[in-house]
Design an enzyme around this catalytic site. Structure first.
Site: not given
Ligand SMILES: *Cc1c(COP(=O)(O)O)cnc(C)c1O
Length: 368
Positions: A39, A134
């Protein structure tokens, strides 16, 4: 030769792959596999291909649109939806993704129906909220009871595992006790359903500290990693956690190139009666006298915040920006900078996210 156009984000696929492989090697040593999170680069499929080439066993995103593009490319690894799904996207979710993270029984029941309609079995991972606040079950007994209900009453769902997320809203660190808590939840679920889980997902980049610290419980066998791979050691995270291992990663997988459109000596303090700037703010200006400045044709509309741009030229300072212009102080730069020159910046996470999504920023992909 075709003329390069600017501003441009340069994606160095060799460096992305180096980062993926380095992270996967660290994790593998601790018995952990990596889901590559795309993402942060707006789900670019070429980046997803780097993840697979570098050893990621799954591709993950918070956006179905991005996973859909990956599915069309047939990357040969399962796809995982990592934002708890909306009720309105469940049939698309089942079509596109093999796995999803979940935290609501109502959604799981509807997801079971959506999977039944398509004659499929969809894999779910139940999220535990260990205090970052969250997504996820805040009450671990509720998580265990939900796991039992999925196992016993939702035949088109397969309970693949449990997971957690840290270091997002609440800035909670992936300390040993948090990782232990997750392992215990996994054990409680296994006891309740009478079989082992395939996935215990210990978090994101912030959970790498458990890998470096060598305290990951054996039960945890997966991390979902995006930021570390995309930004390398540029994120504030590695300074804050103090892990020098991160320095093995490249911070130049994604760089930004912008063209100089003006170079002049100017005052450093605005002249006249001061009101508000382009964004309605009242910034403080420091008077450093007359300084040489360069203006480049890129702005906050493209990358967001000037703090997320890191100049690569010694002595250069990003002093301000409006939507379409960025002002650089180049008084202390040794080499001459003139109109038409291209300036390269390293990018922090949010800027990578923005520039890869901006229609004004050209993509230049350097293949391995
Ligand atoms: C964005 C996200 C990740 C990845 O996080 P990074 O800090 O980019 O490694 C992993 N798990 C969830 C649920 C996320 O939303």
């Amino acid at each position: 030769m075709t003329e390069r156009r600017y501003p441009a984000v340069v994606i160095d696929h060799g460096k992305v792959q180096h980062n993926v492989k380095t992270v996967c090697d660290w994790c593998q040593e601790e018995g952990i596999f990596v889901a590559g999170v795309i993402k942060g680069a707006n789900g670019m499929v070429s980046v997803a291909e780097d993840y697979v080439a570098g050893g990621a066993k799954m591709i993950a995103s918070s956006r179905l649109e991005q996973l859909k593009r990956c599915k069309e490319k047939n990357l040969g690894v399962p796809l995982m939806m990592i934002r708890v799904p909306m009720m309105s996207e469940l049939s698309e979710l089942v079509q596109i993704a093999d796995y999803s993270l979940n935290s609501e029984i109502a959604t799981l029941r509807a997801l079971d129906k959506a999977a039944a309609d398509q004659g499929k079995i969809h894999n779910v991972v139940l999220m535990a909220d260990l205090g970052d606040l969250r997504e996820g079950f805040f009450d671990s007994e509720e998580l265990v009871a939900t796991a039992k209900e999925v196992e016993d009453t939702l035949p088109h769902l397969h309970l693949a595992g449990v997971g957690t997320n840290l270091g997002c809203y609440g800035s909670v660190m992936a300390t040993e006790d948090k990782m232990q808590d997750l392992a215990e939840i996994a054990e409680a679920v296994e006891k309740e359903i009478g079989r082992p889980l395939e996935i215990v997902s210990g978090g994101a980049t912030s959970s790498l500290m458990g890998v470096f610290g060598k305290y990951m419980p054996k039960k945890i066998n997966m991390l979902r990693i995006g930021a570390a791979i995309l930004t390398g050691p540029l994120e504030d995270m590695c300074t804050c956690y103090g892990y020098s291992e991160m320095n093995a990663l490249s911070d130049e997988a994604f760089t930004l190139e912008a063209q100089v459109i003006e170079v002049k000596k100017k005052a450093s303090h605005p002249i006249g009666q001061l009101g508000v700037d382009a964004f309605g703010q009242k910034p403080e200006y420091v008077d450093r006298g007359i300084r040489t400045r360069a203006l480049v044709a890129i702005g906050r509309a493209d990358y967001g915040d000037i703090g997320d741009l890191v100049p690569t030229i010694l002595g250069m300072e990003v002093i301000g920006a409006s939507g379409d212009h960025t002002i650089l102080d180049i008084e202390d730069v040794k080499e001459p900078i003139k109109v038409g020159d291209i300036i390269t910046f390293k990018l922090k996470y949010s800027a990578i996210l923005r520039v890869t999504g901006s229609e004004n920023v050209k993509r230049f992909e350097r293949s391995k």
